[in-house]
Design an enzyme around this catalytic site. Structure first.
Site, PDB file in Angstrom:
ATOM      1  N   THR A   1       0.826  -1.214   0.000  1.00 49.46           N
ATOM      2  CA  THR A   1       0.000   0.000   0.000  1.00 49.46           C
ATOM      3  C   THR A   1       0.851   1.251   0.000  1.00 49.46           C
ATOM      4  O   THR A   1       0.491   2.274  -0.582  1.00 49.46           O
ATOM      5  CB  THR A   1      -0.916   0.001   1.237  1.00 49.46           C
TER       6      THR A   1
ATOM      7  N   TYR B   1      -8.076   0.496  -3.474  1.00 50.94           N
ATOM      8  CA  TYR B   1      -7.001   1.092  -4.276  1.00 50.94           C
ATOM      9  C   TYR B   1      -6.166  -0.066  -4.835  1.00 50.94           C
ATOM     10  O   TYR B   1      -6.417  -1.245  -4.547  1.00 50.94           O
ATOM     11  CB  TYR B   1      -6.123   1.999  -3.404  1.00 50.94           C
TER      12      TYR B   1
ATOM     13  N   THR C   1       1.428  -4.298   4.152  1.00 50.49           N
ATOM     14  CA  THR C   1       1.211  -4.516   5.590  1.00 50.49           C
ATOM     15  C   THR C   1       0.639  -5.900   5.893  1.00 50.49           C
ATOM     16  O   THR C   1       0.740  -6.375   7.013  1.00 50.49           O
ATOM     17  CB  THR C   1       0.220  -3.473   6.131  1.00 50.49           C
ATOM     18  N   ASP C   2       0.049  -6.550   4.905  1.00 53.15           N
ATOM     19  CA  ASP C   2      -0.612  -7.833   5.188  1.00 53.15           C
ATOM     20  C   ASP C   2       0.359  -8.890   5.728  1.00 53.15           C
ATOM     21  O   ASP C   2      -0.034  -9.705   6.554  1.00 53.15           O
ATOM     22  CB  ASP C   2      -1.291  -8.379   3.919  1.00 53.15           C
TER      23      ASP C   2
ATOM     24  N   LYS D   1      -0.259  -7.354  12.843  1.00 50.83           N
ATOM     25  CA  LYS D   1      -1.277  -6.453  12.311  1.00 50.83           C
ATOM     26  C   LYS D   1      -2.562  -6.758  13.080  1.00 50.83           C
ATOM     27  O   LYS D   1      -3.072  -7.874  13.033  1.00 50.83           O
ATOM     28  CB  LYS D   1      -1.456  -6.693  10.819  1.00 50.83           C
TER      29      LYS D   1
ATOM     30  N   GLU E   1      -2.463 -28.693  27.360  1.00 52.16           N
ATOM     31  CA  GLU E   1      -3.704 -29.219  26.776  1.00 52.16           C
ATOM     32  C   GLU E   1      -3.505 -30.565  26.074  1.00 52.16           C
ATOM     33  O   GLU E   1      -4.437 -31.158  25.569  1.00 52.16           O
ATOM     34  CB  GLU E   1      -4.269 -28.206  25.775  1.00 52.16           C
TER      35      GLU E   1
HETATM   36  N1  DAS Z   1      -2.596  -5.748   0.043  1.00 48.42           N
HETATM   37  C1  DAS Z   1      -1.885  -5.108   1.112  1.00 48.42           C
HETATM   38  C2  DAS Z   1      -0.449  -5.576   1.104  1.00 48.42           C
HETATM   39  O1  DAS Z   1       0.230  -5.429   0.083  1.00 48.42           O
HETATM   40  C3  DAS Z   1      -1.841  -3.642   1.023  1.00 48.42           C
HETATM   41  C4  DAS Z   1      -1.068  -3.094   2.179  1.00 48.42           C
HETATM   42  O2  DAS Z   1      -1.680  -2.927   3.206  1.00 48.42           O
HETATM   43  O3  DAS Z   1       0.144  -2.861   2.075  1.00 48.42           O
HETATM   44  O4  DAS Z   1      -0.031  -6.062   2.143  1.00 48.42           O
END
Ligand code: DAS
Length: 356
Positions: free
Chosen positions: A39, A53, A119-120, A192, A313
């Protein structure tokens, strides 16, 4: 062994001396930005498009041009390693990235590396690098929750802060860091925690390491787990990683996923259990059968925080299973992949989960 220890100490002393001398001499640090997409490099149709986007559109040179203030804190150069949305990150991408980072950090003229990333899967790439980077120099992974075209895009300030930390003395020896939202987190413990908000990266219970405030990194903690130069993992000669998968657990789950993953060739399986890594009675036989075939089984938890206790467990001693300690399933998978490049011995692998 003693000679190796002396040599290491002397090398560390020399490195610290050179870095301190460089900083004392007032030279701006040399920081390399490795761009991978995400992103932070995303573009939207309008300035208010913050979902829907396209990620991975803007090249590294334009990312750098968008933050002229970078010149005030470091000499920055950029490389476009790849250009992907990070949900598509692969083991091969990780090996390419890790080898490039290690090559750059071995150069005396490189003081730190920043990786721009979606970020994923930032938390996964950061932890993988935390285990395989062979340098004490700072490595900072950074992303953004809003695309570069959005009002109040968080990418530029996140990139500025990341470069600032990567060029700092304070970040030396701290392991791989995730710097976003003015906060500095350790690769091992950060996740995240929100699908869309800019404050999404947190180490909910184990806590952040520090902040970036007033153009300065401020550290208050350091990780107690081994990382970077102190790990036993070396990817320099690896072209692939062992297949390790994750089987998610929920009420009424059956053995289908476990059996399918084993049939597809998994060498290791992370069981993302409920609670303290509990094993449902319908899944336990499939996991035991997998273990008998030589698949390494790690009991983790979908809960996200806390220790999965050995012999809690389930009787791990009897089942010959490993427990993930506090690693979430996706990070346990990374450690198990690297562990399997060294050994299939479950006692040794359990030691690794208590060490890293
Ligand atoms: N699809 C997500 C990624 O590329 C966009 C982001 O949050 O960076 O991880």
């Amino acid at each position: 062994m003693f000679l190796k220890f002396i040599r290491t100490c002397f090398a560390l002393f020399l490195f610290t001396l050179c870095a301190a001398a460089a900083h004392a001499a007032g030279r701006l640090p040399n920081v390399v930005i490795l761009a991978t997409g995400g992103t932070i490099a995303g573009t939207g149709a309008t300035s208010t498009t913050t979902v829907g986007y396209t990620a991975a559109k803007v090249g590294v040179d334009d990312l750098i041009k968008a933050v002229p203030e970078l010149k005030q804190v470091a000499h920055v150069t950029g490389e476009q390693v790849f250009q992907i949305a990070s949900e598509n990150m692969s083991n091969e991408h990780w090996l390419t990235l890790a080898k490039r980072v290690n090559t750059l950090l071995a150069r005396p003229d490189v003081d730190g590396v920043v990786i721009t990333h979606g970020t994923d899967t930032i938390e996964e790439t950061a932890y993988f690098l935390d285990l395989v980077v062979k340098s004490r120099k700072p490595v900072v992974v950074v992303g953004a929750m809003r695309p570069s075209t959005a009002i109040s895009a968080d990418g530029p300030i996140n990139l500025y802060n990341a470069v600032l930390v990567a060029g700092s003395q304070e970040a030396v020896g701290k392991g791989v860091l995730v710097v976003m939202n003015d906060q500095i987190n350790a690769a091992r413990d950060v996740s995240k925690t929100n699908t869309t908000t800019t404050d999404t990266f947190k180490a909910t219970e184990l806590g952040l390491l520090g902040y970036v405030v007033g153009n300065q990194p401020h550290f208050y903690r350091a990780s107690t787990r081994k990382h970077t130069v102190d790990t036993e993992f070396d990817v320099s000669n690896l072209t692939s990683l062992p297949q390790v998968d994750i089987a998610y657990t929920y009420a009424n789950v059956g053995p289908t996923a476990v059996n399918a993953l084993v049939a597809a060739g998994a060498k290791g399986l992370i069981h993302a259990g409920v609670g303290d890594g509990s094993l449902p009675i319908k899944v336990r036989p499939a996991l035991s059968a997998a273990r008998e075939k030589g698949v390494i089984i790690v009991r983790a938890s979908r809960v996200g925080q806390g220790i999965v206790a050995r012999n809690g467990e389930a009787n791990d001693d009897q089942l010959d299973f490993v427990v993930a300690d506090t690693l979430n399933p996706q990070k346990a998978r990374i450690l198990l992949m690297l562990a399997l490049t060294k050994t299939n011995d479950t006692k040794e692998i359990q030691r690794m989960f208590y060490t890293y």
